[in-house]
Design an enzyme around this catalytic site. Structure first.
Site, PDB file in Angstrom:
ATOM      1  N   HIS A 206       0.793  -1.229   0.000  1.00 31.63           N
ATOM      2  CA  HIS A 206       0.000   0.000   0.000  1.00 31.63           C
ATOM      3  C   HIS A 206       0.828   1.283   0.000  1.00 31.63           C
ATOM      4  O   HIS A 206       0.285   2.360  -0.193  1.00 31.63           O
ATOM      5  CB  HIS A 206      -0.937   0.030   1.208  1.00 31.63           C
ATOM      6  CG  HIS A 206      -0.235   0.392   2.482  1.00 31.63           C
ATOM      7  ND1 HIS A 206       0.404  -0.537   3.250  1.00 31.63           N
ATOM      8  CD2 HIS A 206      -0.041   1.592   3.087  1.00 31.63           C
ATOM      9  CE1 HIS A 206       0.946   0.070   4.293  1.00 31.63           C
ATOM     10  NE2 HIS A 206       0.696   1.355   4.225  1.00 31.63           N
TER      11      HIS A 206
HETATM   12  C1  UD1 Z   1      -1.718   5.954   5.312  1.00 27.39           C
HETATM   13  C2  UD1 Z   1      -0.382   6.480   5.863  1.00 27.39           C
HETATM   14  C3  UD1 Z   1       0.642   5.361   5.877  1.00 27.39           C
HETATM   15  C4  UD1 Z   1       0.128   4.145   6.613  1.00 27.39           C
HETATM   16  C5  UD1 Z   1      -1.213   3.740   6.005  1.00 27.39           C
HETATM   17  C6  UD1 Z   1      -1.799   2.554   6.746  1.00 27.39           C
HETATM   18  C7  UD1 Z   1       0.109   8.835   5.349  1.00 27.39           C
HETATM   19  C8  UD1 Z   1       0.953   9.747   4.560  1.00 27.39           C
HETATM   20  N1  UD1 Z   1       0.163   7.538   5.018  1.00 27.39           N
HETATM   21  O1  UD1 Z   1      -1.510   5.593   3.964  1.00 27.39           O
HETATM   22  O2  UD1 Z   1       1.803   5.813   6.543  1.00 27.39           O
HETATM   23  O3  UD1 Z   1       1.047   3.093   6.480  1.00 27.39           O
HETATM   24  O4  UD1 Z   1      -2.122   4.847   6.082  1.00 27.39           O
HETATM   25  O5  UD1 Z   1      -2.809   1.944   6.025  1.00 27.39           O
HETATM   26  O6  UD1 Z   1      -0.573   9.270   6.258  1.00 27.39           O
HETATM   27  N2  UD1 Z   1      -8.811   4.957   0.983  1.00 27.39           N
HETATM   28  C9  UD1 Z   1     -10.060   4.413   0.938  1.00 27.39           C
HETATM   29  N3  UD1 Z   1     -10.646   4.052   2.122  1.00 27.39           N
HETATM   30  C10 UD1 Z   1     -10.056   4.240   3.318  1.00 27.39           C
HETATM   31  C11 UD1 Z   1      -8.765   4.801   3.363  1.00 27.39           C
HETATM   32  C12 UD1 Z   1      -8.157   5.149   2.182  1.00 27.39           C
HETATM   33  O7  UD1 Z   1     -10.643   4.237  -0.125  1.00 27.39           O
HETATM   34  O8  UD1 Z   1     -10.654   3.895   4.358  1.00 27.39           O
HETATM   35  C13 UD1 Z   1      -8.145   5.330  -0.270  1.00 27.39           C
HETATM   36  C14 UD1 Z   1      -8.455   6.734  -0.715  1.00 27.39           C
HETATM   37  O9  UD1 Z   1      -8.593   6.723  -2.089  1.00 27.39           O
HETATM   38  C15 UD1 Z   1      -7.225   7.518  -0.388  1.00 27.39           C
HETATM   39  C16 UD1 Z   1      -6.139   6.455  -0.542  1.00 27.39           C
HETATM   40  O10 UD1 Z   1      -6.761   5.232  -0.128  1.00 27.39           O
HETATM   41  O11 UD1 Z   1      -7.025   8.580  -1.232  1.00 27.39           O
HETATM   42  C17 UD1 Z   1      -4.920   6.715   0.280  1.00 27.39           C
HETATM   43  O12 UD1 Z   1      -5.282   6.920   1.635  1.00 27.39           O
HETATM   44  P1  UD1 Z   1      -4.362   7.842   2.577  1.00 27.39           P
HETATM   45  O13 UD1 Z   1      -5.045   7.995   3.880  1.00 27.39           O
HETATM   46  O14 UD1 Z   1      -3.960   9.071   1.836  1.00 27.39           O
HETATM   47  O15 UD1 Z   1      -3.019   7.042   2.733  1.00 27.39           O
HETATM   48  P2  UD1 Z   1      -2.736   5.490   2.956  1.00 27.39           P
HETATM   49  O16 UD1 Z   1      -2.203   4.952   1.708  1.00 27.39           O
HETATM   50  O17 UD1 Z   1      -3.875   4.789   3.570  1.00 27.39           O
END
Ligand code: UD1
Length: 356
Positions: A206
């Site tokens: 991820h």
């Molecule tokens: C975040 C953390 C990372 C951690 C990870 C754990 C940052 C910079 N990154 O990354 O350090 O290892 O969480 O999982 O804070 N999305 C969904 N549903 C959700 C959550 C996310 O669809 O419940 C999708 C969204 O499109 C979003 C993308 O995932 O834009 C990325 O989510 P984001 O919270 O930006 O970062 P993670 O990759 O989850």
């Protein structure tokens, strides 16, 4: 003492479960949980609160899914009036996500002391958003609770001894959770029988540096597909990874499942042959349950796992990943070493805070 705990992303729920349980033993502490909303899907957030009995957040800001700067800025704008209204004595933040940095920046601007749990970790890769978040959060925290001796050394090297803050070796709160929920997971999780699993590898991907570079992701998925021909690979897939695979028509042959709760994750780790992951937390969880890990990165914050032969840094090249998986399937390191403290990190942290 009034504490505001800032949570937002999946690994933070796992860490907070143990600390909040420990805080609840002390009637002199009021612990109010604020959820930034960074993770919002039921199986990325709510499932952890339910399974692990984490107190429900008082407020959920519902901020997620934007660019890093916008996400962090909106979180600060959402947190500031809450901090002003609640007037906490302390703010607790965990790890290295955008929610961590937002909570810390909001607190420091209001002169509220910050406790950073999982302080002092470094990958020395400033391209990672997490590295930026952890360095900045450490610098403005009052209490830096370090999970490893390496974390203490990192802070020493950066001159933290000369700063007005306390650097404390606490041990790792994720280890507390692994120990506490291990038996409960055996009773509650049915995932092994549900998926008819016997011999399999567990994989997660991820990290932004792996998912947002399509060539990197293609190379990793090619390795997974190659390995899956030999031994089944189970792949609980993060929503961001699924979206990018679909958008780029990248086919993954592994057993792909939706993100899972903590109990199912423990069950999958305990019963697998090996973990393949770019997650920071999973590298350690593999170790807690005596499994080796092949890490899909070129560096790790958990260097003691590499030094001890429990973890191999494979990067993202297909051939290297496949080779490292074969090598690690044939190693049998001695897991009876204590790398992450005595399994009472949460207690150590709460006692330290109470005795201030
Ligand atoms: C975040 C953390 C990372 C951690 C990870 C754990 C940052 C910079 N990154 O990354 O350090 O290892 O969480 O999982 O804070 N999305 C969904 N549903 C959700 C959550 C996310 O669809 O419940 C999708 C969204 O499109 C979003 C993308 O995932 O834009 C990325 O989510 P984001 O919270 O930006 O970062 P993670 O990759 O989850």
């Amino acid at each position: 003492m009034k504490i505001l705990t800032i949570l937002g992303a999946r690994p933070q729920f796992i860490k907070a479960a143990s600390v909040s349980r420990e805080i609840a033993k002390h009637s002199s502490i009021e612990d109010i949980i604020i959820h930034t909303g960074q993770h919002y899907d039921e199986n990325m957030s709510e499932v952890f609160f339910k399974e692990m009995n984490i107190p429900q957040p008082k407020i959920n800001l519902g901020i997620s899914g934007q660019t890093h700067g916008t996400m962090t800025a909106n979180m600060i704008a959402g947190l500031e009036p809450i901090f002003i209204d609640q007037k906490p004595d302390l703010v607790i933040v965990y790890g290295d996500t955008n929610s961590t940095l937002a909570g810390a920046l909001t607190a420091v601007k209001l002169h509220i002391p910050i406790a950073h749990i999982e302080a002092g970790l470094r990958s020395f890769n400033m391209q990672m958003p997490e590295e930026i978040n952890r360095i900045l959060t450490d610098r403005i925290s009052q209490y830096l609770f370090c999970p490893t001796t390496t974390a203490i050394k990192n802070l020493d090297n950066e001159g933290f001894r000369n700063l007005d803050c306390e650097v404390v070796f606490s041990g790792d709160v994720m280890q507390d959770s692994a120990i506490y929920y291990s038996k409960i997971s055996e009773d509650k999780s049915k995932i092994i029988s549900k998926l008819y699993l016997s011999k399999y590898l567990l994989c997660t991907v991820h990290r932004a540096e792996n998912t947002d570079n399509i060539e990197h992701l293609r190379s990793i998925i090619k390795a997974i597909n190659t390995i899956h021909k030999e031994i089944s690979v189970v792949f609980p897939i993060h929503p961001r990874t699924r979206k990018i695979l679909e958008a780029n028509a990248i086919i993954c042959d592994a057993i792909m499942i939706d993100p899972i709760g903590y109990f199912d994750m423990i069950a999958l780790i305990k019963n697998c042959l090996l973990v393949i992951s770019d997650s920071g937390g999973l590298q350690k969880e593999a170790f807690f349950f005596k499994k080796c890990c092949v890490t899909l990165r070129n560096e790790t914050e958990w260097v003691e796992l590499v030094e001890g032969g429990f973890n191999k840094l494979a990067g993202i090249e297909t051939e290297k990943i496949v080779l490292n998986v074969h090598e690690m399937l044939n190693t049998n390191p001695d897991f009876e070493v204590n790398l992450y403290g005595n399994g009472q990190a949460s207690q150590n942290i709460v006692e330290h805070l109470i005795n201030q």
